[in-house]
Design a protein around this motif. Structure first.
Motif, short mmCIF file in Angstrom:
data_model
loop_
_atom_site.label_atom_id
_atom_site.label_comp_id
_atom_site.label_asym_id
_atom_site.label_seq_id
_atom_site.Cartn_x
_atom_site.Cartn_y
_atom_site.Cartn_z
N ARG A 83 16.32 21.91 -27.93
CA ARG A 83 15.48 23.69 -27.69
C ARG A 83 16.25 24.21 -27.45
N ALA A 84 15.17 25.71 -28.01
CA ALA A 84 16.32 26.87 -28.32
C ALA A 84 15.18 28.22 -27.87
N GLU A 85 15.34 28.97 -27.78
CA GLU A 85 14.93 30.08 -27.09
C GLU A 85 15.73 31.27 -27.58
N GLY A 86 15.63 32.24 -28.14
CA GLY A 86 16.12 33.06 -27.95
C GLY A 86 17.66 32.92 -28.05
N ASP A 87 18.32 33.82 -27.39
CA ASP A 87 19.86 33.19 -28.28
C ASP A 87 20.36 31.91 -27.32
N LEU A 88 19.70 31.47 -26.63
CA LEU A 88 20.05 29.84 -25.96
C LEU A 88 19.67 28.85 -26.30
N MET A 89 20.76 27.63 -26.25
CA MET A 89 19.57 26.70 -27.38
C MET A 89 19.87 25.83 -25.98
N TYR A 90 19.64 24.42 -26.16
CA TYR A 90 19.20 23.32 -24.99
C TYR A 90 20.18 22.03 -25.48
N LEU A 91 21.33 21.55 -25.17
CA LEU A 91 22.16 20.57 -25.83
C LEU A 91 21.58 19.05 -24.95
N ALA A 92 21.20 18.31 -25.08
CA ALA A 92 20.14 16.62 -25.57
C ALA A 92 21.52 15.86 -24.71
N ASP A 93 21.87 15.55 -23.65
CA ASP A 93 22.95 15.06 -22.89
C ASP A 93 22.65 13.89 -22.10
N ASP A 94 24.22 13.68 -22.12
CA ASP A 94 23.82 11.43 -21.75
C ASP A 94 22.81 11.79 -20.43
N ASP A 95 23.26 11.92 -19.68
CA ASP A 95 22.47 12.27 -18.57
C ASP A 95 20.68 12.29 -18.64
N GLY A 96 20.54 12.74 -19.01
CA GLY A 96 19.11 13.37 -19.76
C GLY A 96 19.02 14.94 -19.41
N GLY A 97 20.43 15.96 -18.83
CA GLY A 97 20.03 16.76 -18.70
C GLY A 97 20.14 17.76 -19.68
N GLN A 98 19.59 19.39 -20.34
CA GLN A 98 19.99 20.40 -21.27
C GLN A 98 20.72 21.25 -20.75
N PRO A 99 21.67 21.00 -20.31
CA PRO A 99 22.94 22.73 -20.92
C PRO A 99 22.68 23.21 -21.79
N ALA A 100 22.65 24.38 -21.11
CA ALA A 100 22.27 25.52 -22.62
C ALA A 100 23.65 26.16 -22.81
N VAL A 101 23.11 26.28 -24.28
CA VAL A 101 24.57 26.98 -24.87
C VAL A 101 24.34 28.34 -25.64
#
Ligand code: F0G
Length: 516
Positions: free
Chosen positions: A24-42
């Protein structure tokens, strides 16, 4: 699942921990698919390689795109009246009137990608040259006919030069035959384009010939047009080449009772293509003086100046055209990337009306170009850029100044590690000093293999959640191209990450660069 979509590139990215998946991504943030189902922002400072002036999925652009789809916009209505395209062309010309010193409108040709817009520019420039050759050939034939008629009627005699051309016992027919033979050769000389050393203009067969990086270009050099690379700080060098290579036709002219043999230069330089700021080549700005000298070369050679604003245009440097800041007025412009709002794949070639060859429209097209959806999105992008008297440009300039200041502060603390900070607005480059002689074998190896920038990018992603990439042709330079809305917290985090990596490099702490 078999990985059959460029898996080799994927493996290379995995070496640096860059083979992550964004969901997922919005503005300057992109969201990672991580192993435990979280979506940390980059935080994304790559910005779609310059395609995201308004960031990922800007809400206003997404809403507009949705409304277009809900309205059943007929995206593929080729060969029909295309009102959206006309409105885009009109909006672009309102900007050229404000920012450029062209004194006339620009015709707009639509394409799908940046390289395609460059290909269209090359094709149009060649068609214009071919039309010039056609006119020249017509004039030569007319004067040859007149000369033959005057010699046959006794009104004119051959000059010594014509006699020499005809050969022993030769007459006007022999003169015209020999001139015709030599002219066919001169007129058939392959066209050439000029481009700047370090330039990048795409990787399609034609545009690739203008891309300086030999790694990209040389394997395919045999496929396309000839290009000569010119140093930005000495463009006049190419005039010596033109003089040495200049082909001439022989013009057989009857005047005052004498048939003369005159030489006329054949236009063989199709165009000179430049970026106001080289992006992929390492964020190198043209100066106003260099721009003026390049324009002088184009006038001397009588070829179109093609300004490639694919990377620099649509607001990224604090104005719509980066070239307007250095007094560079092109005969052609190419636009792409951010002009599509991060949603539409579209590009444009703009040609000064007095240089435009209208027949080009019947000879050049593509299935998807000028589709209603892309044009309507571009129309919205232009409206957002231009609203409030260009507030978006001013915001890009202000954010670029803030970002530049943060980068310069890191450089001031690590003058041994950071070579330079370059660029304008939100097109910035952060160049590390060459680490090929580093005391650390690992860092040395990264630098010598050209992967140094990727190792640094992996570190910044892993430790700081920052997405950066090196420029393709300058591997020690990180490209920094966030959206016009990049906030202070993100800039400060980038500065902290760069500060950390500089300390790692200063202390040769190579293990920090290893992807676990
Ligand atoms: N011209 C310029 C100045 C570019 O920066 C690019 C692409 C192109 C043309 C080709 O556009 O990729 O849509 O076909 N630049 C990318 C980059 C590759 O790394 O900035 P495209």
């Amino acid at each position: 699942m078999d990985e059959l979509a460029e898996r080799y590139l994927g493996r290379a990215l995995s070496a640096w921990g860059l083979d992550v998946e964004y969901v997922r991504a919005e503005g300057d943030l992109m969201y990672l698919a991580d192993d435990d189902g979280g979506q940390p922002a980059v935080t994304d400072f790559v910005g779609g390689f310059g395609s995201l002036f308004f960031g990922h999925n800007h809400p206003e652009l997404v809403a507009h795109a949705r409304s277009l789809l809900d309205a059943g916009t007929p995206s593929h209505a080729q060969l029909s009246q295309r009102t959206e395209a006309q409105r885009v062309a009109s909006a672009l010309n309102a900007i050229t009137r404000r920012e450029l010193d062209a004194g006339e409108p620009y015709e707009v040709v639509f394409a799908n990608s940046g390289a395609e817009a460059v290909e269209a520019a090359m094709k149009h420039a060649e068609l214009a040259r071919v039309f010039r050759l056609g006119a020249l050939t017509g004039e030569l034939a007319e004067r040859a006919r007149a000369a033959r008629a005057q010699v046959r009627s006794g009104e004119a005699a051959l000059s010594p030069a014509a006699v020499e051309l005809a050969g022993p016992g030769g007459d006007i027919d022999a003169v015209l035959e020999e001139a015709g033979r030599r002219n066919a050769e001169a007129l058939g000389r392959a066209p050439e384009f000029f481009a700047l050393e370090g330039g990048f203009h795409g990787k399609l067969v034609g545009s690739l010939q203008l891309t300086h990086n030999p790694t990209f270009r040389l394997p395919f050099q045999a496929l396309g047009a000839r290009a000569r690379f010119v140093p930005a700080d000495q463009p006049e060098d190419v005039l010596k080449y033109v003089e040495a290579e200049q082909p001439y036709v022989l013009d057989i002219v009857a005047e005052d009772g004498v048939v003369e043999v005159r030489r006329l230069a054949v236009p063989f330089v199709a165009g000179f293509v430049v970026e106001p700021i080289q992006g992929e080549g390492g964020i190198n700005e043209l100066t106003a003086q260099q721009a003026e000298r390049i324009s002088d070369v184009c006038r001397a050679v009588r070829c179109p100046l093609i300004v490639d604003e694919i990377q620099t245009g649509a607001g990224r440097t604090g104005s719509f055209f980066a070239s307007s800041r250095i007094g560079l007025t092109g005969d052609y412009y190419t636009l792409a990337k951010s002009i599509g709002g991060g949603l539409a794949k579209t590009s444009m070639l703009l040609v000064r009306q007095s240089s435009y060859v209208k027949e080009f429209e019947l000879l050049h097209s593509s299935t998807y170009a000028k589709d209603s959806f892309s044009c309507a999105v571009t129309e919205k992008v232009l409206e957002m850029l231009e609203r409030d008297d260009g507030a978006a440009y001013r915001q890009a300039a202000e954010r670029g100044t803030r970002l530049r200041r943060a980068l310069e502060e890191v450089r001031a603390e690590f003058p041994d590690v950071v070579r330079r900070v370059r660029g304008r607005g939100l097109l910035l480059g952060f160049e590390f000093a060459d680490q090929s002689a580093s005391g650390s074998p690992m860092i040395r190896n990264y630098a010598r293999s050209g992967f140094f920038g990727f190792a640094v990018s992996g570190f910044l992603l892993r430790k700081y959640g920052l997405r950066l990439m090196p420029t393709g042709s300058a591997p020690n330079t990180l490209r920094i191209q966030p959206s016009y809305a990049i906030d202070d917290a993100a800039i400060d985090r980038l500065a902290a990450g760069l500060h950390d990596i500089c300390a790692v490099l200063r202390h040769q702490d190579a293990l920090q660069l290893v992807h676990p």
